[in-house]
Design an enzyme around this catalytic site. Structure first.
Site, PDB file in Angstrom:
ATOM      1  N   ASP B  12      42.567  36.091  38.314  1.00  0.00           N
ATOM      2  CA  ASP B  12      42.788  36.990  37.176  1.00  0.00           C
ATOM      3  C   ASP B  12      43.510  36.192  36.098  1.00  0.00           C
ATOM      4  O   ASP B  12      44.566  35.612  36.356  1.00  0.00           O
ATOM      5  CB  ASP B  12      43.660  38.187  37.587  1.00  0.00           C
ATOM      6  CG  ASP B  12      42.874  39.208  38.395  1.00  0.00           C
ATOM      7  OD1 ASP B  12      41.725  38.900  38.775  1.00  0.00           O
ATOM      8  OD2 ASP B  12      43.411  40.302  38.645  1.00  0.00           O
ATOM      9  N   ASP B 131      32.451  48.425  40.267  1.00  0.00           N
ATOM     10  CA  ASP B 131      33.679  48.877  40.936  1.00  0.00           C
ATOM     11  C   ASP B 131      33.367  50.250  41.513  1.00  0.00           C
ATOM     12  O   ASP B 131      33.173  51.200  40.756  1.00  0.00           O
ATOM     13  CB  ASP B 131      34.834  49.005  39.922  1.00  0.00           C
ATOM     14  CG  ASP B 131      35.395  47.650  39.503  1.00  0.00           C
ATOM     15  OD1 ASP B 131      35.259  46.679  40.262  1.00  0.00           O
ATOM     16  OD2 ASP B 131      35.983  47.574  38.405  1.00  0.00           O
TER      17      ASP B 131
END
Lengths: 219, 256
Positions: B12, B131
């Protein structure tokens, strides 16, 4: 330093990510320029033709910079050219995508067609079967290389040349790989070589392959 | 020999810095995504994924510079996702040096974006990230799995299996399936969801969310996933890429 390093031009004709190819060739010992300048392309010790995306789009972009003549002229003088990914595919006679046929640079007979496999694109690391006298794969014959493609060539250009009764001075030698069925992973043919996989994305094995190719260049 | 199962660490990145702590020994700068990517490359990662979590335009610009630096120093494929909304966002990332670009929310809002991207750059550049979660009470989908947005905070009521299949049909070259329920739990991947999506899509499938042990990766691979992605187990040194590959090899999978 540049006197001892062979010069390589990576043909700049709007084809995707060239950062890694340039850096990987530098690491392989070449003095690399990213350009489509015909004089530089003609005078370089080696020319790399990258390529990603659709066959038709790559051919269009390649022709727009005169890439066909550049490749022809270099090969006429026996000067090395290395095609990568779609840069391999466009060296064949034609490509068929979504049912429409595009003429290629026709250095080798054979047609680029959709891969027949359960999962397409073929995306990831696969093994290869190089010929015994390979130069490109010397030392990395048993390694895996990174492929990402939905199209490929299933026929051996050497067979097609023989069937057509053509006697090639140096017949193309194919390295095979397999995804669903076998396809051309690389071709070595005198000054003209090409890989369907991305050596610049194939870690240490790819680095060795590029060193092997750069090692054939005469500065 | 079949194509090798890919093991993919995910970083990330916020404005060019790694967020979520990374506890590697011997790193000069544990917050530098390029240094980390090189480390993972050296350890045998088959691909590296950057997820750009920058909230600001300047943060995104910095991420582009990071992508270029990474592309010049790592020699395995680099995928970049997070906040990609348009064809021009994709173009900027590819120019910067990404090999593949992940699109998530924007494709749900505007499915034709998938075709717009792949007609221009080819199918192979586009990863559609899904997701998904098990339907919470009050939500029903045919498969029992629902697509979410905003990092899993918002449900959409869209069937996750149908959407993954549609994304592939529209031209996505790969589907990244991230389980919101499993993400961060280290309790293992959502095997049932992976199995359902695998049966519906014929492009490569990346399993994400829930990795805790090497056997979790083996279970994910058994669903027919083409790649397994994880973040914290690698960043915290709980598992190594080599350890995961050993387990996969032991279970009969081809790994690099």
């Amino acid at each position: 330093m540049s006197e001892s390093r062979p010069t390589v031009v990576v043909l700049d004709y709007g084809s995707g990510n060239t950062h890694s190819a340039v850096r990987a060739l530098e690491r392989a010992g070449a003095d690399v320029t990213l350009t489509a300048d015909p004089a530089l392309v003609a005078s370089a010790d080696g020319l790399v033709v990258p390529g990603v995306g659709a066959f038709a789009a790559v051919m269009e972009q390649l022709l727009a910079v005169g890439g066909d003549r550049m490749v022809e002229r270099r090969l006429a003088g026996g000067r090395p050219v290395l095609g990568i990914c779609v840069g391999l595919q466009v060296l064949f006679a034609a490509g068929v995508e979504h049912g429409s046929r595009t003429v290629g640079l026709d250095q080798w007979p054979g047609v680029v067609e959709p891969l027949e496999a359960e999962i397409v694109p073929h995306m990831g690391w696969s093994g290869v079967q190089p010929p015994a006298d390979t130069v490109l794969f010397r030392g990395v014959e048993d390694e895996l290389f990174y492929f990402v493609h939905s199209y490929g060539v299933a026929t051996d250009p050497a067979d097609l040349l023989a069937e057509a009764g053509t006697t090639a001075l140096t017949p193309p030698r194919v390295t095979w790989s397999e995804h669903g069925s076998r396809f051309v992973a690389a071709v070595e043919n005198g000054p003209l070589s090409a890989t369907q996989f991305h050596p610049e994305k194939s870690g240490d094995a790819g680095a060795r392959l590029l060193r092997n190719w750069v090692g054939t260049l005469r500065p | 020999m079949p194509v090798a199962l890919r093991v993919v660490p995910c970083l990330d990145v916020d404005a060019g810095r790694v967020v979520k702590g990374v506890r590697f020994e011997g790193l000069r700068d544990a917050g530098d995504p390029v240094e980390l990517a090189r480390r993972y490359d050296a350890e045998g990662a088959d691909e590296i994924t950057f997820l750009d979590v920058s909230a600001s335009t300047s943060g995104r610009a910095t991420t582009l510079e990071t992508v270029t630096a990474a592309a010049e120093q790592i020699f395995v494929p680099l995928t970049v996702g997070g906040g990609v909304r348009s064809v021009s966002d994709v173009e900027a990332l590819l120019r910067a040096g990404a090999d593949k670009v992940g699109v998530n929310t924007a494709a749900i809002a505007r499915p034709e974006l998938i075709g717009d991207i792949t007609r221009r750059f080819g199918n192979q550049v586009l990863v559609v990230s899904v997701d998904a979660r098990r339907c919470p009470p009050g939500v029903e989908t045919p498969s029992g799995f629902e697509v979410t947005t905003h990092g899993g905070r918002r449900g959409t009521g869209i069937d996750a299996v149908t959407w993954a299949s549609e994304a592939a049909d529209r031209g996505a070259g790969e589907v990244l399936l991230n389980s919101i329920d499993a993400d961060g739990t280290k309790d293992g991947f959502d095997i049932e969801m992976l199995t359902a999506v695998r049966a519906a899509v014929d492009v490569p499938l990346v399993a994400s969310g829930g990795a805790g042990t090497t056997q979790d990766f083996v279970a994910a691979a058994a669903t027919g996933a083409d790649a397994v992605l994880a973040a914290s187990v690698f960043h915290f040194g709980t598992l190594t890429i080599a350890g995961v590959k050993d387990a996969l090899r032991g279970a009969g999978h081809v790994v690099r």
